[in-house]
Design a protein around this motif. Structure first.
Motif, PDB file in Angstrom:
ATOM      1  N   PRO A  11       0.831  -1.216   0.000  1.00  0.00           N
ATOM      2  CA  PRO A  11       0.000   0.000   0.000  1.00  0.00           C
ATOM      3  C   PRO A  11       0.858   1.255   0.000  1.00  0.00           C
ATOM      4  CG  PRO A  11       0.014  -0.997   2.180  1.00  0.00           C
ATOM      5  CD  PRO A  11       0.730  -1.957   1.265  1.00  0.00           C
ATOM      6  N   VAL A  12       0.363   2.297  -0.657  1.00  0.00           N
ATOM      7  CA  VAL A  12       1.091   3.569  -0.759  1.00  0.00           C
ATOM      8  C   VAL A  12       0.207   4.704  -0.269  1.00  0.00           C
ATOM      9  CG1 VAL A  12       2.277   5.170  -2.304  1.00  0.00           C
ATOM     10  CG2 VAL A  12       2.402   2.711  -2.741  1.00  0.00           C
ATOM     11  N   TYR A  13       0.784   5.567   0.557  1.00  0.00           N
ATOM     12  CA  TYR A  13       0.112   6.788   1.006  1.00  0.00           C
ATOM     13  C   TYR A  13       0.763   7.937   0.244  1.00  0.00           C
ATOM     14  CZ  TYR A  13      -1.963  10.150   4.305  1.00  0.00           C
ATOM     15  OH  TYR A  13      -2.684  11.176   4.871  1.00  0.00           O
ATOM     16  N   TYR A  14      -0.007   8.604  -0.625  1.00  0.00           N
ATOM     17  CA  TYR A  14       0.542   9.663  -1.459  1.00  0.00           C
ATOM     18  C   TYR A  14       0.393  11.029  -0.784  1.00  0.00           C
ATOM     19  CZ  TYR A  14       0.719   6.209  -5.198  1.00  0.00           C
ATOM     20  OH  TYR A  14       1.007   5.099  -5.951  1.00  0.00           O
ATOM     21  N   THR A  15       1.435  11.830  -0.917  1.00  0.00           N
ATOM     22  CA  THR A  15       1.437  13.157  -0.324  1.00  0.00           C
ATOM     23  C   THR A  15       1.641  14.217  -1.405  1.00  0.00           C
ATOM     24  OG1 THR A  15       3.832  13.230   0.036  1.00  0.00           O
ATOM     25  CG2 THR A  15       2.499  12.208   1.754  1.00  0.00           C
ATOM     26  N   SER A  16       1.318  15.442  -1.083  1.00  0.00           N
ATOM     27  CA  SER A  16       1.570  16.553  -2.002  1.00  0.00           C
ATOM     28  C   SER A  16       3.056  16.899  -1.960  1.00  0.00           C
ATOM     29  CB  SER A  16       0.745  17.777  -1.590  1.00  0.00           C
ATOM     30  OG  SER A  16      -0.633  17.494  -1.634  1.00  0.00           O
TER      31      SER A  16
END
Length: 217
Positions: free
Chosen positions: A86-91
Motif C-alpha cells: 500500500p502507498v500513502y501519497y502526499t503533495s
C-alpha cells in the motif's frame, strides 16, 4: 523509516520532502538541527531523486507501507500495487503551500503518530506562526521576488511553497502583480522582473549543491 525497530515486520518507507516542521527548529545560527533516534542512522539507504527512486530496493525490503509524493505515482505506483504494498501519497513540489504542508503534516501525525506527537506538531505550527506575526509587527515591508531553479528559470508567487511562507512575513511578492491569481510557480519573465524592480531577490533551487551555486548565477 522503521516505526518499531524491535519488530522487523512493522515498518514503512518514506519518500517525502515537505516535512517543514523541521524548519521550526532552526536556531539563531541558521542551521537545522534534527535529533533523529540512533536506529535511524542504521537503516539502509535507498537511492532516490526528485522524480526517480530505486523501486526494486523498496520492494525487496517488503515494507508494510510506502509514503511518497503523488508526482511519483505514475511511474512507480503500479509497481508497488503489483507487489501488494500500500502507498500513502502526499503533495510535493514547488507549488505546495505552507497551509497545505501544515494540514498534511497534521494528518500524517494523526494517522501514524501518538496523541502527544500530534499535540507537539500543532504546537510547532502555532509557534512558527506566532513568530511570523511578531516579525511582521517589528519590521517594515519589503518588495521581493522569488527565483526558482539553478540557473533560475521560474518565478514563484505567494501561492508557491516559499512564497506562501514569505507571505506570512513583511514581504510583498511582486510576482503577484505580473502573474495570474491561480499561478504558483511559472516561467521566469526577466523583462517583468526588471520592470517591477524588487528590493530583494530570493534564489532557491532543489538541485543546487550550495548557496555558492546560486550566487554564481
Amino acid at each position: 523509516r522503521k516505526e518499531h525497530p524491535e519488530d522487523a515486520h512493522d515498518h514503512s518507507i518514506r519518500f517525502i520532502t515537505s516535512d517543514y516542521n523541521e524548519l521550526f527548529r532552526i536556531p539563531d545560527g541558521g542551521k537545522v538541527q534534527i535529533d533523529y533516534p540512533d536506529w535511524v542512522r542504521e537503516l539502509p539507504v535507498i537511492s532516490t531523486g526528485m522524480s526517480d527512486l530505486d523501486s526494486e530496493s523498496v520492494i525487496s525490503m517488503q515494507p508494510d507501507l510506502v509514503i511518497m509524493g503523488v508526482h511519483l505515482k505514475e511511474d512507480y505506483g503500479q509497481q508497488f500495487q503489483d507487489a501488494g504494498i500500500p502507498v500513502y501519497y502526499t503533495s510535493e513540489g514547488p507549488s505546495i503551500t505552507y497551509q497545505e504542508v501544515k494540514e498534511e503534516a497534521i494528518t500524517l501525525t494523526e494517522s501514524f503518530g501518538t496523541k502527544e506527537q500530534l499535540e507537539k506538531m500543532k504546537s510547532d505550527f502555532a509557534e512558527v506562526e506566532q513568530r511570523a506575526a511578531d516579525f511582521r509587527e517589528k519590521w517594515d515591508s519589503k518588495q521581493m521576488m522569488i527565483l526558482f531553479g539553478a540557473p533560475p528559470s521560474y518565478q514563484q508567487t505567494s501561492k508557491g511553497y516559499l512564497g506562501s511562507i514569505l507571505a506570512m512575513l513583511p514581504f510583498e511578492n511582486m510576482a503577484d502583480q505580473v502573474l495570474s491569481e491561480d499561478s504558483r510557480t511559472a516561467p521566469l519573465d526577466l523583462e517583468s522582473l526588471l520592470e517591477v524592480n524588487p528590493e530583494i531577490l530570493f534564489a532557491i533551487s532543489p538541485t543546487a549543491q550550495s548557496a555558492e551555486d546560486l550566487q554564481a548565477v
